[in-house]
Design an enzyme around this catalytic site. Structure first.
Site, PDB file in Angstrom:
ATOM      1  N   GLY A 159       0.970  -1.463  -0.021  1.00  0.00           N
ATOM      2  CA  GLY A 159      -0.112  -0.223   0.281  1.00  0.00           C
ATOM      3  C   GLY A 159       0.911   1.396  -0.213  1.00  0.00           C
ATOM      4  CG  HIS A 194      -0.664  -6.553   5.083  1.00  0.00           C
ATOM      5  ND1 HIS A 194      -0.245  -5.293   6.276  1.00  0.00           N
ATOM      6  CD2 HIS A 194       0.023  -5.227   4.067  1.00  0.00           C
ATOM      7  CE1 HIS A 194       0.351  -4.995   6.658  1.00  0.00           C
ATOM      8  NE2 HIS A 194       0.557  -4.581   5.093  1.00  0.00           N
ATOM      9  CB  THR A 246      12.210  -9.575 -11.702  1.00  0.00           C
ATOM     10  OG1 THR A 246      13.541  -9.406 -12.518  1.00  0.00           O
ATOM     11  CG2 THR A 246      11.555 -10.872 -12.049  1.00  0.00           C
ATOM     12  CB  CYS A 285       4.685   3.830  24.171  1.00  0.00           C
ATOM     13  SG  CYS A 285       4.940   4.380  25.393  1.00  0.00           S
TER      14      CYS A 285
HETATM   15  C1  PLP Z   1      -4.755   2.670   4.832  1.00  0.00           C
HETATM   16  C2  PLP Z   1      -3.695   2.500   5.287  1.00  0.00           C
HETATM   17  N1  PLP Z   1      -3.546   2.656   4.062  1.00  0.00           N
HETATM   18  C3  PLP Z   1      -1.402   2.247   3.304  1.00  0.00           C
HETATM   19  C4  PLP Z   1      -1.315   1.365   4.371  1.00  0.00           C
HETATM   20  C5  PLP Z   1       0.301   0.733   4.221  1.00  0.00           C
HETATM   21  O1  PLP Z   1       0.037  -0.270   3.087  1.00  0.00           O
HETATM   22  P1  PLP Z   1       1.565  -1.189   3.501  1.00  0.00           P
HETATM   23  O2  PLP Z   1       1.489  -2.193   5.132  1.00  0.00           O
HETATM   24  O3  PLP Z   1       0.821  -2.502   2.439  1.00  0.00           O
HETATM   25  O4  PLP Z   1       2.865  -0.143   2.679  1.00  0.00           O
HETATM   26  C6  PLP Z   1      -1.828   1.352   5.560  1.00  0.00           C
HETATM   27  C7  PLP Z   1      -0.984  -0.399   6.466  1.00  0.00           C
HETATM   28  O5  PLP Z   1      -1.023   0.096   7.457  1.00  0.00           O
HETATM   29  C8  PLP Z   1      -3.013   1.647   5.320  1.00  0.00           C
HETATM   30  O6  PLP Z   1      -3.571   0.878   6.771  1.00  0.00           O
END
Ligand code: PLP
Length: 382
Positions: free
Chosen positions: A75, A206, A242, A327
């Site tokens: 992400g 994930h 790749t 924290c």
């Molecule tokens: C809303 C959101 N965007 C992006 C990410 C990041 O994704 P990744 O861990 O695959 O880089 C997360 C992961 O916590 C997320 O909750």
């Protein structure tokens, strides 16, 4: 503890386990898809076919065309590619985003700002929802013509769903593109890129029962973006390197699974989440974003006067969940997302997030409720 003696898992928004069907697909890719997808022999073809099948599976889950899917490492990379790909940062430009973004978009928006892009950040209402009217005002007030609007579909801490379709129409009316970080939404609720009207959409493997280190960016046909990396021409030149064939195959299989029974599973989880909230509510649990539409699996709230970190410490061997604060050197720092919603710092440090998933049972919810109530009422220092 659950039946197998492990802590109960209530942190599906952080990451999900990989189910046997996805594991089997990954293993098959490792065994049979080891050829380089860019080569010309049958081993390559096998790997390439696996990648292309996965592309179809991912596209189908979000109502896209396969050629609109660009595989990434997750992400974070997908959102970086969207923001920096639209706004390379060399010619100015304008970005409208929000104060409740995940760091995956927050950090690139800050980097773009430092490089001369005008960035406006819209704050949410006390329910954690960004109002379309406020986005509209931000678009109107920009000095430079807005080029991109970027926001979450579902906020990762609170689960609050944002009015993306409405904002997409506004962005279009201003001639801007819309990027949506849908990492927390895809696989949990139906997501359709055409119904939402988005131009770019990030998803993370994930979060939907695929392995870590794989994700995708949807790029609407006709939208031109620049790659972050340069190299060979993989992924239509947008993501050279790749391909991570096993990861991509796992993502495809997970997307295929998510599509099966998506509505029923969402309803099931929402029922369990609501039961949990009721149970905790009897002990004074205040739900953050209670008045907004939320992801069916997520609850974020607080037991007033009891810090999230205290509960996490008391329950660390029994219940896996997240607190709403980080924290730093022993001092709880309240979540920026919660403070952006107007929640006072002393309340925000009491936040906990419980997120449910496919493996969550009624019994788990019952037990989690008991554990939390016991931990809340434990004497100080207990
Ligand atoms: C809303 C959101 N965007 C992006 C990410 C990041 O994704 P990744 O861990 O695959 O880089 C997360 C992961 O916590 C997320 O909750």
């Amino acid at each position: 503890m659950n039946r197998t003696g492990h802590p109960l898992y209530f942190d599906y928004n952080a990451s999900t386990p990989v189910p046997p069907r996805v594991r089997a697909a990954v293993l098959r890719a490792l065994e049979e898809g080891f050829g380089n997808p860019s080569a010309a022999h049958p081993y390559a073809r096998r790997a390439r076919d696996m990648v292309e099948r996965a592309r179809i599976q991912v596209a189908r889950l979000i109502g896209a065309e396969p050629e609109e899917i660009v595989f990434t490492s997750g992400g974070t990379e997908a959102s970086n590619l969207a923001l920096r790909g639209v706004l390379p940062g060399t010619n100015g430009g304008g970005l409208v985003t929000t104060t409740i973004e995940h760091p995956a978009t927050q950090a690139p928006s800050r980097a773009l700002e430092a490089a001369g892009v005008q960035v406006t950040r819209v704050a949410p209402t006390p329910d954690g929802c960004v109002e379309a009217d406020h986005v509209s005002a931000a678009l109107d007030a920009m000095r430079t013509p807005p080029v991109l609007v970027s926001l979450l579909l579902a906020q990762n801490e609170t689960g609050v769903l944002q009015p993306v379709a409405e904002i997409a129409a506004l962005a279009r009316a201003h001639g801007a593109l819309l990027h949506v970080d849908a990492a927390q939404a895809v696989g949990k609720i139906p997501v359709d890129v055409n119904a939402l009207g988005v131009d770019l959409l990030s998803l993370a493997g994930h979060k939907l029962y695929a392995p870590k280190g794989v994700g995708a960016l949807y790029v609407r046909r006709g939208v031109t973006i620049q790659p972050l990396l340069v190299g060979a021409g993989h992924e239509r030149g947008l993501r050279p390197g790749t391909e991570n064939v096993p990861g991509i195959v796992g993502l495809g299989e997970a997307c295929g699974m998510a599509l099966e029974g998506l509505d029923e599973e969402a309803k099931r989880q929402q029922g369990l989440r609501d039961t949990l909230e009721q149970r905790l509510g009897a002990a004074g649990f205040v739900v953050h974003g209670a008045g907004a539409s939320r992801l069916p699996n997520t609850t974020n709230g607080r037991f007033p006067g009891v810090q999230g970190a205290t509960l996490a410490t008391r329950l660390c061997e029994e219940l896996a969940f997240t607190t709403g604060s980080a924290c730093h050197a022993g001092v709880a720092k309240p979540s920026d997302v919660l403070t952006a919603m107007g929640i006072a710092a002393e309340d925000a440090v009491c936040a906990i997030r419980l997120s449910l998933g496919r493996g969550t049972t009624e019994e788990d919810v019952e037990r989690a409720g008991e554990l939390l109530l016991r931990a809340v009422s434990a004497p100080r220092g207990g």
